[in-house]
Scaffold this motif. Structure first.
Motif, PDB file in Angstrom:
ATOM      1  N   ASN A  92     131.003  65.346  28.138  1.00 44.62           N
ATOM      2  CA  ASN A  92     130.332  65.790  29.358  1.00 44.62           C
ATOM      3  C   ASN A  92     128.940  65.175  29.465  1.00 44.62           C
ATOM      4  N   ALA A  93     128.240  65.102  28.341  1.00 47.02           N
ATOM      5  CA  ALA A  93     126.897  64.498  28.342  1.00 47.02           C
ATOM      6  C   ALA A  93     126.981  63.038  28.758  1.00 47.02           C
ATOM      7  N   SER A  94     127.937  62.316  28.194  1.00 47.10           N
ATOM      8  CA  SER A  94     128.093  60.898  28.537  1.00 47.10           C
ATOM      9  C   SER A  94     128.460  60.713  29.998  1.00 47.10           C
ATOM     10  N   GLY A  95     129.380  61.545  30.488  1.00 48.12           N
ATOM     11  CA  GLY A  95     129.815  61.437  31.880  1.00 48.12           C
ATOM     12  C   GLY A  95     128.783  61.901  32.886  1.00 48.12           C
ATOM     13  N   SER A  96     127.850  62.733  32.445  1.00 49.87           N
ATOM     14  CA  SER A  96     126.835  63.283  33.348  1.00 49.87           C
ATOM     15  C   SER A  96     125.626  62.371  33.513  1.00 49.87           C
ATOM     16  N   ALA A  97     125.369  61.549  32.521  1.00 51.14           N
ATOM     17  CA  ALA A  97     124.179  60.695  32.551  1.00 51.14           C
ATOM     18  C   ALA A  97     124.209  59.770  33.759  1.00 51.14           C
ATOM     19  N   ALA A 162     126.499  77.379  29.531  1.00 52.09           N
ATOM     20  CA  ALA A 162     125.159  77.068  30.030  1.00 52.09           C
ATOM     21  C   ALA A 162     124.737  75.657  29.627  1.00 52.09           C
ATOM     22  N   VAL A 163     125.033  75.258  28.399  1.00 53.67           N
ATOM     23  CA  VAL A 163     124.694  73.901  27.957  1.00 53.67           C
ATOM     24  C   VAL A 163     125.524  72.877  28.740  1.00 53.67           C
ATOM     25  N   HIS A 164     126.792  73.170  28.924  1.00 54.48           N
ATOM     26  CA  HIS A 164     127.677  72.271  29.683  1.00 54.48           C
ATOM     27  C   HIS A 164     127.154  72.066  31.101  1.00 54.48           C
ATOM     28  N   ARG A 165     126.874  73.153  31.804  1.00 55.97           N
ATOM     29  CA  ARG A 165     126.381  73.068  33.183  1.00 55.97           C
ATOM     30  C   ARG A 165     124.974  72.471  33.220  1.00 55.97           C
ATOM     31  N   THR A 167     123.575  70.380  31.077  1.00 53.30           N
ATOM     32  CA  THR A 167     123.647  68.950  30.781  1.00 53.30           C
ATOM     33  C   THR A 167     124.020  68.175  32.035  1.00 53.30           C
ATOM     34  N   GLU A 168     124.976  68.704  32.757  1.00 51.99           N
ATOM     35  CA  GLU A 168     125.396  68.039  33.999  1.00 51.99           C
ATOM     36  C   GLU A 168     124.265  68.016  35.025  1.00 51.99           C
ATOM     37  N   ALA A 169     123.571  69.124  35.177  1.00 49.20           N
ATOM     38  CA  ALA A 169     122.465  69.171  36.136  1.00 49.20           C
ATOM     39  C   ALA A 169     121.366  68.181  35.751  1.00 49.20           C
ATOM     40  N   LEU A 170     121.056  68.100  34.459  1.00 51.56           N
ATOM     41  CA  LEU A 170     120.049  67.143  34.008  1.00 51.56           C
ATOM     42  C   LEU A 170     120.505  65.712  34.264  1.00 51.56           C
ATOM     43  N   GLY A 171     121.786  65.453  34.052  1.00 51.35           N
ATOM     44  CA  GLY A 171     122.326  64.118  34.330  1.00 51.35           C
ATOM     45  C   GLY A 171     122.215  63.760  35.800  1.00 51.35           C
ATOM     46  N   ARG A 172     122.511  64.726  36.656  1.00 51.34           N
ATOM     47  CA  ARG A 172     122.364  64.486  38.101  1.00 51.34           C
ATOM     48  C   ARG A 172     120.927  64.182  38.448  1.00 51.34           C
ATOM     49  N   GLY A 173     120.012  64.766  37.696  1.00 55.99           N
ATOM     50  CA  GLY A 173     118.590  64.551  37.954  1.00 55.99           C
ATOM     51  C   GLY A 173     118.040  63.283  37.325  1.00 55.99           C
ATOM     52  N   GLU A 177     121.734  59.167  28.912  1.00 63.60           N
ATOM     53  CA  GLU A 177     122.741  59.619  27.953  1.00 63.60           C
ATOM     54  C   GLU A 177     122.177  59.971  26.577  1.00 63.60           C
ATOM     55  N   PRO A 178     121.307  59.154  25.970  1.00 66.32           N
ATOM     56  CA  PRO A 178     120.807  59.539  24.636  1.00 66.32           C
ATOM     57  C   PRO A 178     120.128  60.909  24.635  1.00 66.32           C
ATOM     58  N   ALA A 179     119.364  61.197  25.664  1.00 62.52           N
ATOM     59  CA  ALA A 179     118.687  62.488  25.740  1.00 62.52           C
ATOM     60  C   ALA A 179     119.690  63.627  25.873  1.00 62.52           C
ATOM     61  N   LEU A 180     120.731  63.421  26.681  1.00 60.62           N
ATOM     62  CA  LEU A 180     121.737  64.464  26.863  1.00 60.62           C
ATOM     63  C   LEU A 180     122.537  64.682  25.588  1.00 60.62           C
ATOM     64  N   ARG A 181     122.868  63.605  24.895  1.00 62.54           N
ATOM     65  CA  ARG A 181     123.600  63.728  23.632  1.00 62.54           C
ATOM     66  C   ARG A 181     122.739  64.433  22.577  1.00 62.54           C
ATOM     67  N   THR A 182     121.452  64.142  22.547  1.00 65.17           N
ATOM     68  CA  THR A 182     120.550  64.816  21.614  1.00 65.17           C
ATOM     69  C   THR A 182     120.479  66.306  21.920  1.00 65.17           C
ATOM     70  N   LEU A 183     120.424  66.646  23.196  1.00 67.91           N
ATOM     71  CA  LEU A 183     120.429  68.054  23.600  1.00 67.91           C
ATOM     72  C   LEU A 183     121.668  68.754  23.051  1.00 67.91           C
ATOM     73  N   VAL A 184     122.840  68.138  23.228  1.00 71.01           N
ATOM     74  CA  VAL A 184     124.089  68.729  22.755  1.00 71.01           C
ATOM     75  C   VAL A 184     124.071  68.872  21.238  1.00 71.01           C
ATOM     76  N   GLU A 185     123.687  67.825  20.538  1.00 67.54           N
ATOM     77  CA  GLU A 185     123.689  67.875  19.068  1.00 67.54           C
ATOM     78  C   GLU A 185     122.703  68.920  18.549  1.00 67.54           C
ATOM     79  N   THR A 186     121.571  69.068  19.206  1.00 71.71           N
ATOM     80  CA  THR A 186     120.590  70.082  18.802  1.00 71.71           C
ATOM     81  C   THR A 186     121.160  71.479  19.003  1.00 71.71           C
ATOM     82  N   PHE A 187     121.802  71.677  20.120  1.00 67.15           N
ATOM     83  CA  PHE A 187     122.444  72.965  20.388  1.00 67.15           C
ATOM     84  C   PHE A 187     123.504  73.268  19.335  1.00 67.15           C
ATOM     85  N   LEU A 188     124.355  72.313  19.042  1.00 62.70           N
ATOM     86  CA  LEU A 188     125.428  72.537  18.072  1.00 62.70           C
ATOM     87  C   LEU A 188     124.863  72.805  16.679  1.00 62.70           C
ATOM     88  N   ALA A 189     123.799  72.103  16.316  1.00 58.02           N
ATOM     89  CA  ALA A 189     123.173  72.361  15.019  1.00 58.02           C
ATOM     90  C   ALA A 189     122.635  73.779  14.958  1.00 58.02           C
TER      91      ALA A 189
END
Length: 194
Positions: A92-97, A162-165, A167-173, A177-189
């Motif tokens: 989702n992060a990759s597709g949203s960027a 919330a992270v999924h939605r 991430t998509e909103a940030l991508g639209r803005g 991609e690197p920033a969105l992927r970092t966000l996801v990895e930080t959340f998962l950690a």
């Protein structure tokens, strides 16, 4: 006796979906839909009702498809549940960027839910469905020992939504991609450290 339709209904629905997705509901007229689908307005009214009815068909199909797609990607053995969550969020992060279109469910919700109870109810149902799919995946990851078993799977499912939605909103803005992927990895950690 009614004449048979002279168009492929599914192709017309797909073309109308693309128009609504690109322009939004308010900026799409029946003339726009007629041009996008190649079907006259009278035929569109006859086949689908008014613009709202056509949009609700599209919105409902898209929303239902989003939940089914999440189920297909996230359901499975407990052993792979955490990695499936990770792969889902990273995809989702990759597709949203850099994707200004975003998700039709999110777009329709943000444009219409405050003024259209039917859209609001359908969006709520879809978001609840997605959260439940995420919660089941969390439960699997807990049983596999990959997530703390004391955390509430439903609350974590809501966080994943919330992270999924988000991430998509940030991508639209315009987030890259690197920033969105970092966000996801930080959340998962943060989930693993609980």
């Amino acid at each position: 006796m009614a004449r048979p339709r002279e168009f492929d209904e599914e192709a017309v629905v797909r073309a109308a979906r693309e128009r609504f997705w690109d322009a939004g509901y308010a900026a799409t007229s029946m003339t726009d839909l007629s041009e996008a689908t190649g079907v006259g307005k009278t035929s569109l009214y006859g086949a689908f009702g008014d613009k709202h009815a056509l949009f609700m068909r599209i919105f409902d199909e898209y929303s239902t498809g989003a939940v089914k797609s999440a189920e297909a990607e996230l359901d499975g053995s407990d052993a792979g549940a955490f990695e499936r969550i990770r792969a889902y969020l990273l995809a989702n992060a990759s597709g949203s960027a850099g994707n200004p279109r975003g998700c039709l469910l999110a777009r329709g919700t943000s444009e219409l839910a405050n003024a259209d109870p039917e859209v609001a109810a359908r969006a709520k149902c879809a978001y609840e469905g997605l959260s439940a799919v995420f919660a089941r995946a969390v439960e699997g990851a807990q049983r596999a020992g990959d997530l703390d078993p004391s955390t509430d799977p439903r609350a974590v499912g809501d966080l994943i939504l919330a992270v999924h939605r988000g991430t998509e909103a940030l991508g639209r803005g315009g987030a890259e991609e690197p920033a969105l992927r970092t966000l996801v990895e930080t959340f998962l950690a943060s989930l693993r450290s609980r």
